[in-house]
Scaffold this active site. Structure first.
Site, mmCIF file in Angstrom:
data_model
loop_
_atom_site.group_PDB
_atom_site.id
_atom_site.type_symbol
_atom_site.label_atom_id
_atom_site.label_comp_id
_atom_site.label_asym_id
_atom_site.label_seq_id
_atom_site.Cartn_x
_atom_site.Cartn_y
_atom_site.Cartn_z
ATOM 1 N N TYR A 71 1.030 -1.084 -0.023
ATOM 2 C CA TYR A 71 -0.058 -0.138 0.052
ATOM 3 C C TYR A 71 0.868 1.147 0.000
ATOM 4 C CZ TYR A 71 -5.142 -0.281 0.193
ATOM 5 O OH TYR A 71 -6.433 -0.397 -0.447
ATOM 6 N N GLU A 73 -0.468 4.712 -0.577
ATOM 7 C CA GLU A 73 -1.166 5.847 -0.939
ATOM 8 C C GLU A 73 -0.614 7.072 -0.693
ATOM 9 O OE1 GLU A 73 -4.964 5.704 1.480
ATOM 10 O OE2 GLU A 73 -5.826 4.296 0.309
ATOM 11 N N ASP A 217 -5.377 12.924 -25.785
ATOM 12 C CA ASP A 217 -5.456 11.485 -25.215
ATOM 13 C C ASP A 217 -4.567 10.689 -26.380
ATOM 14 O OD1 ASP A 217 -5.845 8.861 -24.631
ATOM 15 O OD2 ASP A 217 -8.082 9.262 -24.339
ATOM 16 N N THR A 243 -2.608 5.802 -22.274
ATOM 17 C CA THR A 243 -2.381 4.332 -21.865
ATOM 18 C C THR A 243 -0.800 3.878 -22.155
ATOM 19 O OG1 THR A 243 -3.347 3.651 -23.784
ATOM 20 C CG2 THR A 243 -4.629 3.420 -22.240
ATOM 21 N N LYS A 246 -0.447 0.160 -25.148
ATOM 22 C CA LYS A 246 -0.726 0.022 -26.610
ATOM 23 C C LYS A 246 0.511 -0.006 -27.268
ATOM 24 C CE LYS A 246 -5.351 1.375 -25.551
ATOM 25 N NZ LYS A 246 -6.402 2.391 -25.610
ATOM 26 N N ARG A 252 -0.666 -2.727 -18.483
ATOM 27 C CA ARG A 252 -2.100 -2.191 -18.718
ATOM 28 C C ARG A 252 -2.064 -1.145 -17.562
ATOM 29 N NH1 ARG A 252 -4.323 -5.144 -22.034
ATOM 30 N NH2 ARG A 252 -5.970 -3.368 -22.045
HETATM 31 C C1 LIG Z 1 -7.698 2.702 -24.830
HETATM 32 C C2 LIG Z 1 -8.142 3.929 -24.655
HETATM 33 C C3 LIG Z 1 -8.617 4.341 -23.431
HETATM 34 C C4 LIG Z 1 -8.954 3.554 -22.334
HETATM 35 O O1 LIG Z 1 -7.892 2.844 -21.910
HETATM 36 P P1 LIG Z 1 -8.312 1.559 -20.742
HETATM 37 O O2 LIG Z 1 -7.041 1.214 -20.017
HETATM 38 O O3 LIG Z 1 -8.787 0.337 -21.832
HETATM 39 O O4 LIG Z 1 -9.285 2.168 -19.890
HETATM 40 C C5 LIG Z 1 -8.928 5.810 -23.408
HETATM 41 N N1 LIG Z 1 -8.572 6.790 -24.454
HETATM 42 C C6 LIG Z 1 -8.077 6.164 -25.813
HETATM 43 C C7 LIG Z 1 -8.180 7.058 -26.840
HETATM 44 C C8 LIG Z 1 -7.820 4.747 -25.712
HETATM 45 O O5 LIG Z 1 -7.463 4.428 -26.961
#
Ligand SMILES: *Cc1c(COP(=O)(O)O)cnc(C)c1O
Length: 440
Positions: A71, A73, A217, A243, A246, A252
């Site tokens: 933990y 926090e 994003d 994220t 990817k 993740r």
């Molecule tokens: C994949 C993705 C997310 C969300 O990611 P998670 O880990 O699946 O919650 C948010 N924004 C964009 C543009 C994404 O491609």
């Protein structure tokens, strides 16, 4: 001398031998079997899902480490728990490496996922009911950018921009007009199924004109940004989220990045205690590892190869009679329009899976079919590039995909079993030449 009864120590020792040493296969054969099957699936099929990748052995090891017990926090140096010395070490490494990788002043590496990183930005920057702007889901936007079934669409007031019907590109004049009309407090650029370059400078001009905060994003393209194969959203965007699993090829998770000190307190407070409790320290350790990998010179070559491979795949698909939305790709991904073949995305996803090619059905711009059926598939090259495929292999993959789709076009959803069998065999050859986690 021990005060416990000898039988009690005996029982304890026997139980703890199992607790400390039993491997998963003996402790839990059912879960172990599912993991073994998943490994084999990843080894034997070609992964074309644009949002997936194959993390290194080092990233997997960090994710499965003893930090899962901790933990922590709070933030490095300011924790609500004792024993955080080494949690501070890995989180500081992750923060410093993220800043170096993307060339920005601040980073929060605690978001548990992509959805939570975006929720944190909303919590920090908006009030319920506030207007924000994002790419329409039907044009390749993400659920968290204002979908009516997502919190972003339920608790806030989303207005969307999209691609135009003719060239299927984002029309910046239309973005500007929508922004002037609705005066959003926040504008989001970035998406999940848009395969062309984002003009961050143009978004900046629009955000400045209407007084909006500009969020990028970059979840899908952050590996390309890190490797210099797509322009950076910095310095144009105020806040950047991504994220890490990817194209960036980490565990993740999510991160939030920014340059201006004035955002530090609201963003950090929004992640913790606003939204989350204890951070996933094992995943933060793995993020640090992934960022180190992405800072290495080899990652530049990887990112460029991802883009070269996507171009080769798109060209091969077109050569074999399939239409690519917007006529091609500048990044790691593409949408294939199956309308002319009279094949649905749903049937294509299933047929390709039978042939050991994994992808997802995806709506195309102005799709007339439901999101459960769709008229397209989305393809990406990050995972295949990680296993070592180059343009030659992706040219072959394009041909294999077209063969399966043509079988579906002739025979309907059950496809052409003979063709699918033959494609499966050739996929097997490619996978054998470029193994995933060899030796496991
Ligand atoms: C994949 C993705 C997310 C969300 O990611 P998670 O880990 O699946 O919650 C948010 N924004 C964009 C543009 C994404 O491609």
């Amino acid at each position: 001398m021990s005060t416990a009864a000898p039988e009690a120590i005996d029982t304890h020792n026997r139980q703890s031998r199992d607790f400390w040493h039993a491997d998963l296969a003996s402790a839990d054969p059912e879960v172990a079997q599912a993991i073994a099957s998943e490994l084999k699936r990843q080894q034997d099929k070609i992964e074309l899902i644009a949002s997936e990748n194959i993390a290194s052995a080092a990233v997997l090891e960090a994710t499965g480490s003893v930090f899962t017990n901790k933990y922590a926090e709070g933030y490095p140096g300011k924790r609500y728990y004792g024993g955080c010395d080494y949690a501070d070490v890995v989180e500081t490494l992750a923060i410093e490496r993220a800043k170096e990788l993307f060339g920005c002043n601040f980073a929060n590496v605690q978001p548990n996922s992509g959805s939570q990183m975006n929720q944190a930005v909303f919590l920090a920057m908006l009030q319920p009911g506030d207007t924000f702007m994002g790419l329409d889901l039907n044009s390749g936007g993400h659920l968290t950018h204002g979908s009516p079934v997502n919190m972003s669409g339920k608790w806030f007031n989303p207005v969307s921009y999209g691609v135009t019907e003719g060239d299927e590109l984002i029309d910046m004049d239309a973005v500007a007009a929508t922004a002037r009309e609705h005066k959003p407090k926040l504008i989001i650029c970035g998406g999940t199924a848009y395969s062309r370059v984002w003009d961050f400078a143009a978004f900046r001009r629009i955000a400045d004109e209407v007084g909006a905060i500009l969020l990028c994003d970059m979840s899908h393209i952050s590996g390309l940004v890190a490797g210099g194969a797509h322009p950076s959203p910095f310095p144009h965007c105020d806040i950047v989220t991504t994220t890490t699993h990817k194209s960036l090829r980490g565990p993740r998770s999510g991160v939030i990045l920014w340059n201006d000190e004035k955002y530090t307190k609201p963003l950090n407070m929004a992640v913790f205690p606003g939204l989350q409790g204890g951070p996933l320290m094992h995943v933060i350790a793995a993020k640090a590892v992934a960022f180190k990998e992405a800072l290495a010179p080899e990652f530049k070559a990887y990112a460029q190869q991802v883009v070269d491979n996507a171009r080769a795949l798109a060209a091969s698909l077109e050569e074999n009679g399939l239409r690519i939305v917007s006529g091609g790709t500048d990044n790691h991904s593409m949408l294939v329009d199956l309308t002319a073949k009279d094949v649905t995305g749903k049937a294509a996803e299933a047929g390709l899976d039978r042939a050991y090619l994994t992808c997802n059905k995806n709506g195309i711009p102005f799709d007339t079919r439901s999101p459960f059926v769709t008229s397209g598939i989305r393809l990406g090259t990050p995972a295949g590039t990680t296993r070592g495929f180059g343009t030659e292999e992706f040219t072959i993959i394009g041909k294999l995909i077209a063969e399966v789709v043509d079988g579906l076009s002739r025979n309907g959803p059950e496809g052409d079993a003979q063709v699918e069998e033959s494609v499966r065999r050739r996929v097997g050859e490619l996978c054998a030449d470029f193994p995933v986690y060899p030796g496991r």
